[in-house]
Structures are given as C-alpha cells and as structure tokens.
Design an enzyme around this catalytic site. Sequence first.
Site, PDB file in Angstrom:
ATOM      1  N   TYR A 255      -2.422  -0.386   9.900  1.00 40.35           N
ATOM      2  CA  TYR A 255      -2.332  -0.749   8.756  1.00 40.35           C
ATOM      3  C   TYR A 255      -1.290  -0.893   7.677  1.00 40.35           C
ATOM      4  CZ  TYR A 255      -3.829  -1.060   3.676  1.00 40.35           C
ATOM      5  OH  TYR A 255      -4.363  -1.051   2.259  1.00 40.35           O
TER       6      TYR A 255
ATOM      7  N   SER B  47       1.236  -1.006   0.386  1.00 38.78           N
ATOM      8  CA  SER B  47      -0.245  -0.093  -0.044  1.00 38.78           C
ATOM      9  C   SER B  47       0.663   1.010   0.273  1.00 38.78           C
ATOM     10  CB  SER B  47      -0.220   0.058   1.269  1.00 38.78           C
ATOM     11  OG  SER B  47      -1.486   1.399   1.416  1.00 38.78           O
TER      12      SER B  47
END
Length: 342
Positions: free
Chosen positions: A168, A143
């Site tokens: 995350y 990501s």
Amino acid sequence: MNILVTGAAGFIGFHVCQQLLSEGHTVVGLDNINDYYELGLKYARLEALGIQNASELPYNETIQTPQNQKFSFIKLNIEDRENLPSLFANHSFDVVCNLAAQAGVRYSIENPEAYVDSNIVGYLNILEACRHHSVKHLVYASSSSVYGLNEDIPFSTDQQVDKPISLYAASKKSNELMAHTYSHLYGFCTTGLRFFTVYGPWGRPDMALFLFTKAILEDRGIEVFNHGNMSRDFTYIDDICKGVTNIINEDTRDRENTNSYYKLYNIGNSSPVALMEFIEAIEEVLGKKAKKNLQPMQAGDVAKTWADVSGLEKDYHYHPNTPVKEGIKQFIDWYKAYYKIA
C-alpha cells in the site's frame, strides 16, 4: 467549478463532496462501490448525497440527484480504460480530486493485486485522462504510510521516503512519482496529500476508532498492537475536508506562471496521541471499559506517526483545530444514531 471526486462513496470522498457542494461547486462523484467493507455504509453515504437505491445503480451511467442539480454520480472503475476517458470528454472537469484507491495496510499483504489494479493502473488512467482533457489541477490522496521505516520525527515532505514496509505504501509513493512525471512532461498542476489517520463520522469499519467502539459496545475484547506502545497523528475529518477544499479552490495561474506544477504536502493534526490515551477517550465517552488484548506489532505497521504540516499552513492557511476527545464524541454520537443504539 466543475469537479470530479473519485472514491465518492468512501469516507473522505463522501465528506469532500458534501463540502464542495456546500461551497456551490458542481460535483460528479465516481466510485466502483467494491466490497472491501460493508456495502450498506457506502450506500448510506450515497443516499446522504441524494443518490437513492444505490445498491441497484447501473454501471457507467451518470445519475442526477433530484434534490441537488449540482451533484451527479457514476458507478465506474478507474481501471476502466475504455469508459473513463468518455466521462472526462463529456464533462470538461476543471479539477479532479482522486480519492479512489484500495485502502488498508494489512489488506495489501494478503491481496497485493488489488493495490496494483486500483492504485497504480487506475491512477495512471486518471493521469492520462487529465492530460488529454485539459484538466487544470489534479489533487490526489497519498498516505503517511510512505514514511515507512523513517525515524525522524515529525515526518516532513523533505525527508527521503524510499523504505516503504507495505505494498500500500509503495503504491502511494508511486502515485507521487507518477504525478511529478506528468506535471513535468505535460504542464498541469498536481497536488499530493499524505493523509494521517483520518477519523470521524461515517468512518471506515476497518479503522481503529470504529473497531474499538463496536467491540466495547458489544462487550468484546479489542486488539491492541505493539502492547499499546504506539501513537498516531489522528486527524478529524472536518479539518481534513477544509484543507482539501482550500487546495481545490486555489487559482493555479501563479503555479503555471512559475512552472511550479508539482506540490506535495502532509495533511494531519500535527499532534500525535498515544494509543492508550485514544482508547481511554473512547472509554470515557462510552462510559465503558475496554477489554484489551495486548498483541505484538503487526507486519507493515509503524510505532509512531506525526505530521509536519507547516507547508500546508503556509500555502493554504490550514489550521486543524478539533481536539481528539471532541472528534471521538462526534464519531460515537454518529455511530449510535446510525446503528440505532440507545
């Protein structure tokens, strides 16, 4: 090839399955179909892939689609250390595309355990299954959030990414490190992809385009963070899919011959758009003005993302070419059709 796509009921996973099937591959889709967001949307994606009555699927049972003998689906957790290896043993996958993960920056602040379970424990299980079942190539989702507090723009994979600002992001950085370790120790190819703000038809309901479109159509206000002083490298789903499948289709023998087992790339549009311009484009397509509620920056968020995709362009002929206005129109056309809005 025989390919496993995890996260197949998710936004990107669904589209990647469609693209791979259109190219003639045999695909097994895997998903645990959790309730992080609207289950009906996940069931509808699976139905579009040929899986009927997805709400009634049994756990750990491979379901064949009657319409397409090249696609089958299994409802399974990648955290399931007992049953996941059996799936690999039964199918002899050539390539694994791991898109299963607990997504969302803000949700990770409230529910950190979910990210450790799926993005670290589950990911380790995928690596172990690849290692023990002779998978040639693991392609996996990282990501853009790994860049965290980096201030050098555009973001490059050559930069240090040791300042994550959400769990995350930290879990995705751990995936890259774990892939490097497994490639080094066990000699199989891994390719990590740092996704940059993917949008388009069948998108996630917690993403900005979906939230904004829904709120504007319902005459509700939209939350605009950092008082609108933000920009994102919005990337259309079709461009993403082409990049992913180009990598999956790679003949990895050259990498094996040169011991270049580990690779990492940004995958984005390389053309950031200001948040206010993005909102204006939505307003233009909808023919309605948004009621903007200006808010301060949220925890875990960053002001700007911008992908340097030169590596992917050079190695895989990746050329994203969908203008944001066109991508937004495609999403809104899908949204109105899906929710039966005139």
